[in-house]
Design an enzyme around this catalytic site. Structure first.
Site, PDB file in Angstrom:
ATOM      1  N   GLY A 182       0.847  -1.198   0.000  1.00 37.94           N
ATOM      2  CA  GLY A 182       0.000   0.000   0.000  1.00 37.94           C
ATOM      3  C   GLY A 182       0.875   1.237   0.000  1.00 37.94           C
ATOM      4  N   ILE A 184       2.118   3.284   2.487  1.00 40.19           N
ATOM      5  CA  ILE A 184       3.274   3.359   3.399  1.00 40.19           C
ATOM      6  C   ILE A 184       4.383   2.430   2.927  1.00 40.19           C
ATOM      7  CG2 ILE A 184       4.084   2.852   5.747  1.00 40.19           C
ATOM      8  CD1 ILE A 184       1.523   3.944   6.833  1.00 40.19           C
ATOM      9  N   GLY A 185       4.025   1.206   2.589  1.00 36.42           N
ATOM     10  CA  GLY A 185       5.030   0.231   2.168  1.00 36.42           C
ATOM     11  C   GLY A 185       5.819   0.709   0.964  1.00 36.42           C
ATOM     12  N   ASP A 314      -8.953  10.400  10.901  1.00 30.19           N
ATOM     13  CA  ASP A 314      -8.712   8.956  10.817  1.00 30.19           C
ATOM     14  C   ASP A 314      -9.606   8.145  11.743  1.00 30.19           C
ATOM     15  OD1 ASP A 314      -6.676   9.523   9.037  1.00 30.19           O
ATOM     16  OD2 ASP A 314      -5.094   8.498  10.173  1.00 30.19           O
ATOM     17  N   LEU A 321      -6.464  10.278   5.367  1.00 31.61           N
ATOM     18  CA  LEU A 321      -5.572  11.243   4.730  1.00 31.61           C
ATOM     19  C   LEU A 321      -5.604  12.553   5.496  1.00 31.61           C
ATOM     20  CD1 LEU A 321      -6.519  10.617   1.000  1.00 31.61           C
ATOM     21  CD2 LEU A 321      -4.448   9.857   2.183  1.00 31.61           C
ATOM     22  N   HIS A 446       3.954  25.787 -21.842  1.00 32.11           N
ATOM     23  CA  HIS A 446       4.865  24.829 -22.461  1.00 32.11           C
ATOM     24  C   HIS A 446       6.306  25.230 -22.175  1.00 32.11           C
ATOM     25  CE1 HIS A 446       6.592  22.094 -25.395  1.00 32.11           C
ATOM     26  NE2 HIS A 446       7.344  23.106 -25.827  1.00 32.11           N
TER      27      HIS A 446
HETATM   28  P1  FAD Z   1      -3.571  12.076  13.902  1.00 33.29           P
HETATM   29  O1  FAD Z   1      -2.685  12.832  13.014  1.00 33.29           O
HETATM   30  O2  FAD Z   1      -3.277  10.630  14.130  1.00 33.29           O
HETATM   31  O3  FAD Z   1      -3.570  12.846  15.303  1.00 33.29           O
HETATM   32  C1  FAD Z   1      -4.236  12.356  16.424  1.00 33.29           C
HETATM   33  C2  FAD Z   1      -3.625  12.990  17.669  1.00 33.29           C
HETATM   34  O4  FAD Z   1      -4.458  12.702  18.773  1.00 33.29           O
HETATM   35  C3  FAD Z   1      -2.244  12.437  18.015  1.00 33.29           C
HETATM   36  O5  FAD Z   1      -1.329  13.489  18.211  1.00 33.29           O
HETATM   37  C4  FAD Z   1      -2.471  11.676  19.327  1.00 33.29           C
HETATM   38  O6  FAD Z   1      -1.354  11.715  20.192  1.00 33.29           O
HETATM   39  C5  FAD Z   1      -3.643  12.434  19.911  1.00 33.29           C
HETATM   40  N1  FAD Z   1      -4.449  11.654  20.862  1.00 33.29           N
HETATM   41  C6  FAD Z   1      -4.986  10.419  20.670  1.00 33.29           C
HETATM   42  N2  FAD Z   1      -5.748  10.070  21.748  1.00 33.29           N
HETATM   43  C7  FAD Z   1      -5.677  11.120  22.611  1.00 33.29           C
HETATM   44  C8  FAD Z   1      -6.270  11.372  23.882  1.00 33.29           C
HETATM   45  N3  FAD Z   1      -7.121  10.506  24.462  1.00 33.29           N
HETATM   46  N4  FAD Z   1      -5.964  12.542  24.499  1.00 33.29           N
HETATM   47  C9  FAD Z   1      -5.121  13.451  23.911  1.00 33.29           C
HETATM   48  N5  FAD Z   1      -4.563  13.274  22.720  1.00 33.29           N
HETATM   49  C10 FAD Z   1      -4.845  12.126  22.059  1.00 33.29           C
HETATM   50  N6  FAD Z   1      -1.666  11.454   4.742  1.00 33.29           N
HETATM   51  C11 FAD Z   1      -1.634  12.300   3.703  1.00 33.29           C
HETATM   52  O7  FAD Z   1      -2.652  12.918   3.375  1.00 33.29           O
HETATM   53  N7  FAD Z   1      -0.482  12.507   2.971  1.00 33.29           N
HETATM   54  C12 FAD Z   1       0.664  11.852   3.277  1.00 33.29           C
HETATM   55  O8  FAD Z   1       1.686  12.059   2.610  1.00 33.29           O
HETATM   56  C13 FAD Z   1       0.667  10.944   4.358  1.00 33.29           C
HETATM   57  N8  FAD Z   1       1.784  10.281   4.688  1.00 33.29           N
HETATM   58  C14 FAD Z   1       1.771   9.436   5.768  1.00 33.29           C
HETATM   59  C15 FAD Z   1       2.941   8.728   6.070  1.00 33.29           C
HETATM   60  C16 FAD Z   1       2.969   7.859   7.140  1.00 33.29           C
HETATM   61  C17 FAD Z   1       4.238   7.114   7.466  1.00 33.29           C
HETATM   62  C18 FAD Z   1       1.797   7.701   7.955  1.00 33.29           C
HETATM   63  C19 FAD Z   1       1.814   6.796   9.142  1.00 33.29           C
HETATM   64  C20 FAD Z   1       0.629   8.381   7.646  1.00 33.29           C
HETATM   65  C21 FAD Z   1       0.606   9.249   6.541  1.00 33.29           C
HETATM   66  N9  FAD Z   1      -0.553   9.937   6.181  1.00 33.29           N
HETATM   67  C22 FAD Z   1      -0.539  10.775   5.102  1.00 33.29           C
HETATM   68  C23 FAD Z   1      -1.807   9.793   6.928  1.00 33.29           C
HETATM   69  C24 FAD Z   1      -2.003  11.000   7.894  1.00 33.29           C
HETATM   70  O9  FAD Z   1      -0.890  11.085   8.752  1.00 33.29           O
HETATM   71  C25 FAD Z   1      -3.284  10.830   8.686  1.00 33.29           C
HETATM   72  O10 FAD Z   1      -4.362  10.632   7.806  1.00 33.29           O
HETATM   73  C26 FAD Z   1      -3.555  12.065   9.535  1.00 33.29           C
HETATM   74  O11 FAD Z   1      -2.499  12.321  10.425  1.00 33.29           O
HETATM   75  C27 FAD Z   1      -4.852  11.915  10.326  1.00 33.29           C
HETATM   76  O12 FAD Z   1      -5.059  13.073  11.061  1.00 33.29           O
HETATM   77  P2  FAD Z   1      -5.915  13.058  12.410  1.00 33.29           P
HETATM   78  O13 FAD Z   1      -5.936  14.464  12.895  1.00 33.29           O
HETATM   79  O14 FAD Z   1      -7.197  12.362  12.196  1.00 33.29           O
HETATM   80  O15 FAD Z   1      -5.097  12.139  13.438  1.00 33.29           O
HETATM   81  P1  NAD Z   2      -2.845   0.433   2.930  1.00 32.91           P
HETATM   82  O1  NAD Z   2      -4.238   0.044   3.260  1.00 32.91           O
HETATM   83  O2  NAD Z   2      -2.588   1.504   1.934  1.00 32.91           O
HETATM   84  O3  NAD Z   2      -2.028  -0.845   2.432  1.00 32.91           O
HETATM   85  C1  NAD Z   2      -1.920  -2.023   3.203  1.00 32.91           C
HETATM   86  C2  NAD Z   2      -1.658  -3.186   2.270  1.00 32.91           C
HETATM   87  O4  NAD Z   2      -1.301  -4.323   3.055  1.00 32.91           O
HETATM   88  C3  NAD Z   2      -2.880  -3.593   1.438  1.00 32.91           C
HETATM   89  O5  NAD Z   2      -2.545  -3.574   0.079  1.00 32.91           O
HETATM   90  C4  NAD Z   2      -3.207  -5.002   1.950  1.00 32.91           C
HETATM   91  O6  NAD Z   2      -3.719  -5.846   0.925  1.00 32.91           O
HETATM   92  C5  NAD Z   2      -1.859  -5.476   2.460  1.00 32.91           C
HETATM   93  N1  NAD Z   2      -1.928  -6.559   3.464  1.00 32.91           N
HETATM   94  C6  NAD Z   2      -2.768  -6.649   4.534  1.00 32.91           C
HETATM   95  N2  NAD Z   2      -2.518  -7.791   5.246  1.00 32.91           N
HETATM   96  C7  NAD Z   2      -1.503  -8.432   4.606  1.00 32.91           C
HETATM   97  C8  NAD Z   2      -0.791  -9.671   4.843  1.00 32.91           C
HETATM   98  N3  NAD Z   2      -1.054 -10.469   5.887  1.00 32.91           N
HETATM   99  N4  NAD Z   2       0.179 -10.033   3.957  1.00 32.91           N
HETATM  100  C9  NAD Z   2       0.474  -9.225   2.888  1.00 32.91           C
HETATM  101  N5  NAD Z   2      -0.155  -8.065   2.632  1.00 32.91           N
HETATM  102  C10 NAD Z   2      -1.131  -7.663   3.480  1.00 32.91           C
HETATM  103  O7  NAD Z   2      -2.191   0.794   4.358  1.00 32.91           O
HETATM  104  P2  NAD Z   2      -0.793   1.483   4.713  1.00 32.91           P
HETATM  105  O8  NAD Z   2       0.112   1.475   3.567  1.00 32.91           O
HETATM  106  O9  NAD Z   2      -0.369   0.842   5.997  1.00 32.91           O
HETATM  107  O10 NAD Z   2      -1.237   2.966   5.003  1.00 32.91           O
HETATM  108  C11 NAD Z   2      -2.178   3.263   6.062  1.00 32.91           C
HETATM  109  C12 NAD Z   2      -2.924   4.535   5.812  1.00 32.91           C
HETATM  110  O11 NAD Z   2      -2.043   5.645   5.875  1.00 32.91           O
HETATM  111  C13 NAD Z   2      -3.571   4.534   4.454  1.00 32.91           C
HETATM  112  O12 NAD Z   2      -4.963   4.608   4.638  1.00 32.91           O
HETATM  113  C14 NAD Z   2      -3.086   5.756   3.764  1.00 32.91           C
HETATM  114  O13 NAD Z   2      -4.137   6.497   3.254  1.00 32.91           O
HETATM  115  C15 NAD Z   2      -2.335   6.554   4.833  1.00 32.91           C
HETATM  116  N6  NAD Z   2      -1.091   7.058   4.212  1.00 32.91           N
HETATM  117  C16 NAD Z   2      -1.206   7.960   3.185  1.00 32.91           C
HETATM  118  C17 NAD Z   2      -0.080   8.389   2.533  1.00 32.91           C
HETATM  119  C18 NAD Z   2      -0.231   9.365   1.412  1.00 32.91           C
HETATM  120  O14 NAD Z   2      -1.277   9.968   1.293  1.00 32.91           O
HETATM  121  N7  NAD Z   2       0.760   9.549   0.563  1.00 32.91           N
HETATM  122  C19 NAD Z   2       1.170   7.920   2.890  1.00 32.91           C
HETATM  123  C20 NAD Z   2       1.246   6.995   3.910  1.00 32.91           C
HETATM  124  C21 NAD Z   2       0.098   6.579   4.576  1.00 32.91           C
END
Ligand code: FAD
Ligand code: NAD
Length: 468
Positions: A182, A184-185, A314, A321, A446
């Site tokens: 997906g 992240i991977g 989320d 996202l 262009h």
């Molecule tokens: P979060 O960002 O998860 O924030 C939740 C906050 O709530 C955290 O700080 C947590 O500590 C706090 N919290 C939780 N429970 C409590 C509590 N009880 N009391 C007080 N605080 C609490 N999305 C994109 O659109 N583009 C990207 O390029 C992208 N790249 C990513 C790369 C990675 C490696 C990962 C893991 C995710 C990526 N995402 C990306 C997804 C994106 O980070 C999330 O969709 C987004 O952060 C969600 O925002 P949120 O505000 O819902 O929650």
């Molecule tokens: P993902 O849902 O994108 O991908 C997870 C993948 O793991 C799927 O393709 C699934 O089929 C596979 N999988 C599940 N179980 C498995 C198993 N046992 N063996 C092999 N494959 C298996 O999830 P993610 O990559 O972990 O990302 C999580 C979330 O973070 C996503 O919803 C994504 O939107 C968000 N994110 C967004 C961005 C970005 O917007 N550029 C970047 C990073 C993360």
């Protein structure tokens, strides 16, 4: 202290909602359990991963394409501690930016775990164990998500790691297995493959980034294999992993039911994310989360079953996202202030920051077929783009899907250079319900990559692309 709005969580959902609430004159507080604001996105998600993607892309280009450009470098090497330090600095600049914005907007912030005493009272448990209660007319739950754990494959944070640990490896591993093809991977797999790690991706489904238009995953797999030497084990279900001390052994089952073993320095588990509600004590206000994914149910106004308690980002249904969370943060703030906001969930773009980048908005071909919608396709390859030839970024294509009868654009899918930025034009066009011919007739500078979108729109209009 009595607030108009208390927001639990300071990720892109929570902090944006807080700023919009304050702009609208609502007395607002944010509770965050970590020391820095910004949530997953700023601390361990979007921002640090993009910082490492940029650094690793520079290295890869220096090692592989500079010579062709006529630039000779000697003694090129990766200084991984410096790369990680720069990434940490980028994160620090961004999280400090939120502290500044909270002060500027007179938003109170509390460090600690927020939990419900009742629907208007939130208890804050601080790191030293002391507690404080605050009250609010409205509460917004923005607690985000955490990596999904495979029950049979516990993460040990040493050899079997999640994206969070993968952002802090201080040497270039020789080998790495990524579980999950997906977003992240593929992003984090790309970081290490560019630095020289032999990366193997094990994916359960037959295609990568399976929720996007199928053509994108196919092309991405081809290019990542060709340019970065990544290996793909498609249709393989991971069944376990063992930490051997210096290495990890991952076991998977192929489509024939045979066992496959892969050994590597690290294994990243990237099989999705699960809504995070631990510690909220939702039971005190009678909210039950969904069995699948632990999401908090909300109505069309993002209000939970408890009036005055909203949830965004989320932790609720929909794409995980940052920009979706941000838009929901604004939506809830404006709803609380008595406005009538709107979010077009059909037009939330999805981007994968690999190289080439992948970006998409609207319906996929698979979705149109399933619905029985009659559509036209216009496609344009970057190998026919002058701009892409100049920068040696000729992999990929743009595909425009338009309604067969009305020519209205139904979906735009692209893989290619700077697709992440180019998709904005597609979103604007679709928000205004443009036809393919509208884009085809708009003047595009262009040479730019965006000409590929214009050409694809021309191809969809009447097969009248000029450069193919
Ligand atoms: P979060 O960002 O998860 O924030 C939740 C906050 O709530 C955290 O700080 C947590 O500590 C706090 N919290 C939780 N429970 C409590 C509590 N009880 N009391 C007080 N605080 C609490 N999305 C994109 O659109 N583009 C990207 O390029 C992208 N790249 C990513 C790369 C990675 C490696 C990962 C893991 C995710 C990526 N995402 C990306 C997804 C994106 O980070 C999330 O969709 C987004 O952060 C969600 O925002 P949120 O505000 O819902 O929650
Ligand atoms: P993902 O849902 O994108 O991908 C997870 C993948 O793991 C799927 O393709 C699934 O089929 C596979 N999988 C599940 N179980 C498995 C198993 N046992 N063996 C092999 N494959 C298996 O999830 P993610 O990559 O972990 O990302 C999580 C979330 O973070 C996503 O919803 C994504 O939107 C968000 N994110 C967004 C961005 C970005 O917007 N550029 C970047 C990073 C993360």
């Amino acid at each position: 202290m009595q607030y108009d709005v208390v927001i639990i969580g300071s990720g892109p959902g929570g902090y944006v909602s807080a700023i919009r609430c304050a702009q609208l004159g609502l007395k607002t507080a944010v509770i965050e359990k970590y020391k820095t604001f910004g949530g997953t996105c700023l601390n361990v998600g979007c921002i640090p991963s993009k910082a490492l993607l940029d650094s690793s892309e520079h290295y890869h280009n220096a090692a592989h394409t500079f010579t062709t450009h006529g630039i000779d470098l000697q003694n090129l090497s990766v200084n991984m501690p410096q790369m990680i330090a720069r990434k940490n600095d980028v994160v620090a600049q961004n999280t400090a930016g939120i502290t500044y914005l909270f002060k500027k907007n007179k938003i109170d912030s509390f460090e600690g775990l927020g939990s419900f005493v009742d629907k208007n009272t939130i208890k804050i448990t601080k790191t030293d164990g002391t507690t404080e209660n605050i009250t609010a007319k409205n509460v917004v739950i923005a607690t985000g998500s955490k990596p999904t754990a495979l029950p049979f494959l516990p993460v040990d944070k040493q050899r079997i790691i999640t994206s969070t640990e993968a952002l802090n490896i201080t040497e270039v591993p020789k080998t790495m297995v990524v579980i999950g093809g997906g977003v992240i991977g593929l992003e984090l797999g790309s970081v290490y493959a560019r630095l020289g790690t032999k990366v193997s991706v094990v994916e359960f489904l037959p295609s990568l980034i399976a929720t996007m238009d199928a053509g994108l995953g196919k092309e991405l797999q081809r290019v990542l294999k060709k340019s970065l030497g990544m290996e793909f084990y498609m249709g393989h279900k991971v069944t376990g992993a063992t930490n051997n001390g210096e290495t990890v052994t991952v076991t998977a089952q192929n489509a024939k039911g045979e066992d496959v073993k892969l050994e590597a320095d690290y294994c990243i588990v990237a099989v999705g994310r699960t809504a995070y509600t631990a510690g909220l004590e939702l039971e005190n206000i009678g909210i039950k989360t969904e069995e699948r994914g632990n999401k908090i149910p909300v109505n069309a106004h993002l209000e939970t079953s408890v009036p005055g308690v909203y949830a965004i980002g989320d932790v609720i249904t929909g794409a995980m996202l940052a920009h979706k969370a941000e838009d929901e943060g604004v939506y809830v703030a404006e709803t609380i202030a008595g406005q009538k906001p709107h979010i077009n969930y059909n037009l939330i773009p999805g981007v994968v920051y690999t190289w080439p980048e992948v970006a998409s908005v609207g319906a996929t071909e698979e979705q149109l077929k399933e619905k029985g919608t009659k559509y036209k396709i216009g496609s344009f390859p970057f190998k026919a783009s002058g701009r892409a030839k100049a920068s040696m970024d000729t992999d990929g294509f743009v595909k425009v899907l338009a309604d067969e009868a009305t020519d209205e654009i139904l979906g735009i899918h692209m893989i290619g250079p700077r697709a992440a930025d180019m998709i904005a034009e597609a979103v604007v066009a679709m928000e205004y319900r443009a036809s393919a011919e509208d884009i085809a007739r708009i003047c595009h500078a262009h040479p730019t990559y965006t000409e590929a979108l214009k050409e694809a729109a021309m191809a969809a209009t009447a097969n009248r692309a000029i450069h193919i």
